[in-house]
Design an enzyme around this catalytic site. Structure first.
Site, PDB file in Angstrom:
ATOM      1  N   SER A  72      59.410 -21.483  18.896  1.00 38.72           N
ATOM      2  CA  SER A  72      58.830 -20.197  19.296  1.00 38.72           C
ATOM      3  C   SER A  72      57.440 -19.988  18.719  1.00 38.72           C
ATOM      4  CB  SER A  72      59.703 -19.057  18.765  1.00 38.72           C
ATOM      5  OG  SER A  72      60.975 -19.081  19.326  1.00 38.72           O
ATOM      6  N   HIS A  81      58.538 -24.146  25.909  1.00 36.56           N
ATOM      7  CA  HIS A  81      59.113 -22.940  25.317  1.00 36.56           C
ATOM      8  C   HIS A  81      59.811 -22.088  26.383  1.00 36.56           C
ATOM      9  CE1 HIS A  81      58.366 -18.856  23.144  1.00 36.56           C
ATOM     10  NE2 HIS A  81      59.544 -19.347  22.843  1.00 36.56           N
ATOM     11  N   GLU A  85      56.721 -21.483  28.753  1.00 35.11           N
ATOM     12  CA  GLU A  85      55.368 -21.702  28.211  1.00 35.11           C
ATOM     13  C   GLU A  85      55.220 -23.183  27.899  1.00 35.11           C
ATOM     14  OE1 GLU A  85      55.194 -19.084  24.707  1.00 35.11           O
ATOM     15  OE2 GLU A  85      53.206 -18.447  25.302  1.00 35.11           O
ATOM     16  N   ASN A  89      55.059 -14.836  22.039  1.00 35.26           N
ATOM     17  CA  ASN A  89      55.464 -14.290  20.738  1.00 35.26           C
ATOM     18  C   ASN A  89      54.291 -13.766  19.908  1.00 35.26           C
ATOM     19  OD1 ASN A  89      58.270 -14.483  20.914  1.00 35.26           O
ATOM     20  ND2 ASN A  89      58.135 -16.694  20.618  1.00 35.26           N
TER      21      ASN A  89
HETATM   22  N1  CAA Z   1      73.176 -15.939  29.886  1.00 34.14           N
HETATM   23  C1  CAA Z   1      73.151 -16.135  31.224  1.00 34.14           C
HETATM   24  N2  CAA Z   1      72.975 -15.149  32.121  1.00 34.14           N
HETATM   25  C2  CAA Z   1      72.883 -13.896  31.629  1.00 34.14           C
HETATM   26  C3  CAA Z   1      72.939 -13.606  30.256  1.00 34.14           C
HETATM   27  C4  CAA Z   1      73.090 -14.696  29.362  1.00 34.14           C
HETATM   28  N3  CAA Z   1      73.116 -14.525  28.040  1.00 34.14           N
HETATM   29  N4  CAA Z   1      72.822 -12.270  30.097  1.00 34.14           N
HETATM   30  C5  CAA Z   1      72.693 -11.739  31.306  1.00 34.14           C
HETATM   31  N5  CAA Z   1      72.737 -12.710  32.249  1.00 34.14           N
HETATM   32  C6  CAA Z   1      72.560 -12.545  33.688  1.00 34.14           C
HETATM   33  C7  CAA Z   1      73.687 -11.785  34.350  1.00 34.14           C
HETATM   34  O1  CAA Z   1      74.729 -12.668  34.735  1.00 34.14           O
HETATM   35  C8  CAA Z   1      72.998 -11.187  35.559  1.00 34.14           C
HETATM   36  O2  CAA Z   1      72.859 -12.144  36.572  1.00 34.14           O
HETATM   37  P1  CAA Z   1      72.635 -11.746  38.136  1.00 34.14           P
HETATM   38  O3  CAA Z   1      71.306 -11.079  38.221  1.00 34.14           O
HETATM   39  O4  CAA Z   1      72.693 -13.058  38.820  1.00 34.14           O
HETATM   40  O5  CAA Z   1      73.750 -10.828  38.479  1.00 34.14           O
HETATM   41  C9  CAA Z   1      71.592 -10.872  35.046  1.00 34.14           C
HETATM   42  O6  CAA Z   1      71.406 -11.710  33.897  1.00 34.14           O
HETATM   43  C10 CAA Z   1      71.444  -9.434  34.658  1.00 34.14           C
HETATM   44  O7  CAA Z   1      72.490  -9.147  33.726  1.00 34.14           O
HETATM   45  P2  CAA Z   1      73.186  -7.743  33.545  1.00 34.14           P
HETATM   46  O8  CAA Z   1      73.121  -6.970  34.836  1.00 34.14           O
HETATM   47  O9  CAA Z   1      74.504  -7.920  32.903  1.00 34.14           O
HETATM   48  O10 CAA Z   1      72.346  -7.112  32.412  1.00 34.14           O
HETATM   49  P3  CAA Z   1      70.920  -6.474  32.418  1.00 34.14           P
HETATM   50  O11 CAA Z   1      70.510  -5.962  33.736  1.00 34.14           O
HETATM   51  O12 CAA Z   1      71.000  -5.567  31.273  1.00 34.14           O
HETATM   52  O13 CAA Z   1      69.967  -7.707  32.086  1.00 34.14           O
HETATM   53  C11 CAA Z   1      68.810  -9.113  30.607  1.00 34.14           C
HETATM   54  C12 CAA Z   1      70.159  -8.532  30.982  1.00 34.14           C
HETATM   55  C13 CAA Z   1      68.308 -10.016  31.745  1.00 34.14           C
HETATM   56  C14 CAA Z   1      69.040  -9.948  29.361  1.00 34.14           C
HETATM   57  C15 CAA Z   1      67.792  -7.926  30.395  1.00 34.14           C
HETATM   58  O14 CAA Z   1      68.314  -7.011  29.481  1.00 34.14           O
HETATM   59  C16 CAA Z   1      66.446  -8.401  29.893  1.00 34.14           C
HETATM   60  O15 CAA Z   1      65.607  -8.866  30.649  1.00 34.14           O
HETATM   61  N6  CAA Z   1      66.209  -8.265  28.565  1.00 34.14           N
HETATM   62  C17 CAA Z   1      64.973  -8.699  27.926  1.00 34.14           C
HETATM   63  C18 CAA Z   1      65.028 -10.200  27.724  1.00 34.14           C
HETATM   64  C19 CAA Z   1      63.770 -10.722  27.108  1.00 34.14           C
HETATM   65  O16 CAA Z   1      62.801 -10.031  26.874  1.00 34.14           O
HETATM   66  N7  CAA Z   1      63.792 -12.030  26.830  1.00 34.14           N
HETATM   67  C20 CAA Z   1      62.700 -12.682  26.186  1.00 34.14           C
HETATM   68  C21 CAA Z   1      62.938 -12.684  24.705  1.00 34.14           C
HETATM   69  S1  CAA Z   1      61.586 -13.440  23.826  1.00 34.14           S
HETATM   70  C22 CAA Z   1      61.887 -15.073  23.946  1.00 34.14           C
HETATM   71  O17 CAA Z   1      62.826 -15.526  24.550  1.00 34.14           O
HETATM   72  C23 CAA Z   1      60.912 -15.973  23.260  1.00 34.14           C
HETATM   73  C24 CAA Z   1      61.174 -16.265  21.834  1.00 34.14           C
HETATM   74  O18 CAA Z   1      60.722 -17.355  21.385  1.00 34.14           O
HETATM   75  C25 CAA Z   1      61.858 -15.346  20.903  1.00 34.14           C
HETATM   76  P1  NAD Z   2      70.543 -20.496  17.163  1.00 34.01           P
HETATM   77  O1  NAD Z   2      70.611 -20.028  15.772  1.00 34.01           O
HETATM   78  O2  NAD Z   2      71.329 -19.801  18.219  1.00 34.01           O
HETATM   79  O3  NAD Z   2      70.954 -22.047  17.238  1.00 34.01           O
HETATM   80  C1  NAD Z   2      70.378 -23.052  16.452  1.00 34.01           C
HETATM   81  C2  NAD Z   2      71.315 -24.248  16.470  1.00 34.01           C
HETATM   82  O4  NAD Z   2      70.632 -25.353  15.853  1.00 34.01           O
HETATM   83  C3  NAD Z   2      72.607 -24.010  15.670  1.00 34.01           C
HETATM   84  O5  NAD Z   2      73.720 -24.278  16.503  1.00 34.01           O
HETATM   85  C4  NAD Z   2      72.518 -25.015  14.514  1.00 34.01           C
HETATM   86  O6  NAD Z   2      73.775 -25.551  14.152  1.00 34.01           O
HETATM   87  C5  NAD Z   2      71.611 -26.082  15.119  1.00 34.01           C
HETATM   88  N1  NAD Z   2      70.933 -26.918  14.133  1.00 34.01           N
HETATM   89  C6  NAD Z   2      70.274 -26.532  13.014  1.00 34.01           C
HETATM   90  N2  NAD Z   2      69.772 -27.610  12.370  1.00 34.01           N
HETATM   91  C7  NAD Z   2      70.112 -28.695  13.120  1.00 34.01           C
HETATM   92  C8  NAD Z   2      69.890 -30.083  12.968  1.00 34.01           C
HETATM   93  N3  NAD Z   2      69.201 -30.585  11.934  1.00 34.01           N
HETATM   94  N4  NAD Z   2      70.365 -30.914  13.913  1.00 34.01           N
HETATM   95  C9  NAD Z   2      71.080 -30.431  14.951  1.00 34.01           C
HETATM   96  N5  NAD Z   2      71.327 -29.113  15.153  1.00 34.01           N
HETATM   97  C10 NAD Z   2      70.845 -28.258  14.239  1.00 34.01           C
HETATM   98  O7  NAD Z   2      68.998 -20.518  17.552  1.00 34.01           O
HETATM   99  P2  NAD Z   2      68.325 -20.319  18.993  1.00 34.01           P
HETATM  100  O8  NAD Z   2      68.120 -18.883  19.216  1.00 34.01           O
HETATM  101  O9  NAD Z   2      69.056 -21.137  20.007  1.00 34.01           O
HETATM  102  O10 NAD Z   2      66.879 -20.948  18.714  1.00 34.01           O
HETATM  103  C11 NAD Z   2      66.666 -22.335  18.760  1.00 34.01           C
HETATM  104  C12 NAD Z   2      65.177 -22.623  18.912  1.00 34.01           C
HETATM  105  O11 NAD Z   2      64.699 -21.995  20.109  1.00 34.01           O
HETATM  106  C13 NAD Z   2      64.305 -22.076  17.765  1.00 34.01           C
HETATM  107  O12 NAD Z   2      63.220 -22.951  17.571  1.00 34.01           O
HETATM  108  C14 NAD Z   2      63.840 -20.741  18.330  1.00 34.01           C
HETATM  109  O13 NAD Z   2      62.648 -20.275  17.753  1.00 34.01           O
HETATM  110  C15 NAD Z   2      63.640 -21.102  19.787  1.00 34.01           C
HETATM  111  N6  NAD Z   2      63.682 -19.976  20.723  1.00 34.01           N
HETATM  112  C16 NAD Z   2      64.563 -18.948  20.496  1.00 34.01           C
HETATM  113  C17 NAD Z   2      64.588 -17.906  21.405  1.00 34.01           C
HETATM  114  C18 NAD Z   2      65.542 -16.755  21.229  1.00 34.01           C
HETATM  115  O14 NAD Z   2      65.368 -15.715  21.861  1.00 34.01           O
HETATM  116  N7  NAD Z   2      66.559 -16.867  20.395  1.00 34.01           N
HETATM  117  C19 NAD Z   2      63.757 -17.911  22.529  1.00 34.01           C
HETATM  118  C20 NAD Z   2      62.893 -18.995  22.725  1.00 34.01           C
HETATM  119  C21 NAD Z   2      62.857 -20.023  21.794  1.00 34.01           C
END
Ligand code: CAA
Ligand code: NAD
Length: 289
Positions: free
Chosen positions: A117, A138, A150, A188
C-alpha cells in the site's frame, strides 16, 4: 500468463486469488499460517457462491475457479509460476525477507509484483534477484468489487514487465492508474491522511465514532465513514501506511494519531480482529468510543 502465485492469504491475497481464478488462471496461494489458508478458501468460496446467487457468474464457473486454486506454505509450490503477487503484511522487513529467498524457487522468466500500500517499490525490488521484472500492482479492497489497480514502476522496472502487468490488470477487468514510486503512491497518499484526521477528530473529542462516520457518509457521500473504512482496511495497515508517509516525506502533517497507535497496540485491528473503532463480535457493529 497461465499460472500465478499469491503470497499472503489475508483479505487482499484471497481477493486476488478469487478474481485470478475466475479469469482462468491457475493460482497457488501461500501463507505461513494454515489457519489463514483455511479461512481464505472458505471466504473465497462464499464470495463466489454469492456472485453465482446474484447471477453474475454460473455455478459451473464457481466450481471451475475453485478447482484452479491450490494452497500451501512452501515456496516450492511456485515452480510453474509466470508471476508471483506478494500480499503479505504491510511491513518492510517481512516483505524484504520474502523477496530475498523467493527468486530461488521461481522460473527465470517469472515476474514479481507487490501489492504494498505504501512501501518503496524500488527498495523492495532491490531485495529481489530480479529488479527489472519487479513492480507494484496495488489492488483495492474488496478486490472483486473495486475497479482500480494502481501500477507503480520501480526505478529498474523494465518496459516489458510493465506491459505484461498492465495486460493482466485489463484481463482481470480492472482499470489502471499509473503512480510514481513515492510513499503511498496516489490512493493512500490522499486517503490515509483523511482517515488519520478522522482519528484525530475522535481523539480530540470533536465527535464520536458514530457522528464522525455519519458526517462523512451523509455529508460527503462516502460509501463508508472513515473509521468504518479504517476498520475494514485494518488498523495495523493504516498505521503502517502513516508511518511510511511520515518517515518517507519527513513532514509532521503525516504524524500518526496516538489513538490509532493505541488501538493497534491493543490488538484492536478492525474487522479482521473482531474489534477496532467498532466491536463486531455481536449481531451489529457497536462503536467502541
Ligand atoms: N468481498 C467480495 N465482494 C464483496 C465484499 C467482499 N468483502 N463486500 C461486498 N461485496 C460485494 C457484494 O457482494 C455486492 O456485490 P453486487 O454489487 O454484485 O451485489 C457489492 O459488493 C455491494 O455490497 P453490499 O450491497 O453488501 O454492500 P455495500 O453497498 O455497503 O458496499 C462496499 C460494500 C463495496 C465495500 C462499499 O461499502 C464501499 O465501496 N466501501 C468503500 C471501499 C473502499 O473505499 N475501498 C478502498 C479501501 S483503500 C484500499 O483498498 C487501498 C489500501 O492500500 C488500504
Ligand atoms: P491481512 O492482515 O489480512 O493478511 C496478511 C497475511 O499475510 C496474513 O494471512 C499473514 O499470515 C500473511 N503473512 C505475513 N507474513 C508472511 C510471510 N512471511 N509469508 C507468507 N505469509 C505471510 O492483510 P491484507 O489486508 O490482506 O494486506 C496485505 C497487503 O495488501 C499489505 O501489503 C497491505 O498494505 C496491502 N493492501 C491492503 C489493503 C486493505 O484494504 N487491507 C488494500 C490494498 C493493499
Amino acid at each position: 500468463m497461465k499460472t500465478i502465485g499469491v503470497i499472503g492469504a489475508g483479505q487482499m491475497g484471497s481477493g486476488i486469488a478469487h478474481i485470478s481464478a475466475m479469469a482462468g488462471l491457475d493460482v497457488h496461494l501461500l501463507d505461513q499460517s494454515e489457519e489463514a489458508l483455511t479461512k481464505a478458501m472458505a471466504g473465497i468460496e462464499s464470495a463466489m457462491v454469492r456472485q453465482a446467487a446474484k447471477g453474475k457468474v454460473g455455478e459451473d464457473a464457481v466450481a471451475a475457479a475453485l478447482a484452479k486454486i491450490s494452497t500451501g506454505s512452501d515456496y516450492a509450490g511456485f515452480g510453474q509460476c509466470d508471476l508471483v503477487i506478494e500480499a503479505a503484511t504491510e511491513n518492510e522487513d517481512v516483505k524484504r525477507s520474502i523477496f530475498k529467498v523467493l527468486g530461488e524457487y521461481l522460473p527465470a522468466h517469472c515476474l514479481i509484483a507487490t501489492n504494498t500500500s505504501s512501501i518503496s517499490i524500488t527498495r523492495l525490488a532491490a531485495a529481489s534477484d530480479r529488479p527489472g521484472k519487479f513492480m507494484g500492482m496495488h489492488f483495492m479492497n474488496p478486490v472483486p468489487v473495486m475497479q482500480l489497480v494502481e501500477l507503480i514502476r520501480g526505478i529498474q522496472t523494465e518496459p516489458a514487465t510493465f506491459r505484461t502487468i498492465q495486460d493482466l490488470a485489463n484481463r482481470l477487468g480492472k482499470t489502471v492508474s499509473v503512480a510514481e514510486d513515492f510513499p503511498a503512491f496516489i490512493v493512500n497518499r490522499i486517503l490515509m491522511p483523511m482517515i488519520n484526521e478522522a482519528v484525530y477528530t475522535l481523539y480530540e473529542g470533536v465527535g464520536n465514532v458514530q457522528s464522525i462516520d455519519q458526517s462523512l457518509k451523509l455529508g460527503a457521500n462516502h460509501p463508508m465513514g472513515p473509521l468504518e473504512l479504517a476498520d475494514f482496511i485494518g488498523l495495523d495497515t493504516c498505521l503502517a501506511i502513516m508511518n511510511v508517509l511520515h518517515d518517507g516525506l519527513a513532514d509532521t502533517k503525516y504524524r500518526p494519531c496516538p489513538l490509532l497507535t493505541k488501538y493497534v497496540e491493543a490488538g484492536w485491528l478492525g474487522r479482521k480482529a473482531g474489534r477496532g473503532f467498532y466491536d463486531y463480535r455481536g449481531e451489529e457493529p457497536v462503536p467502541t468510543r
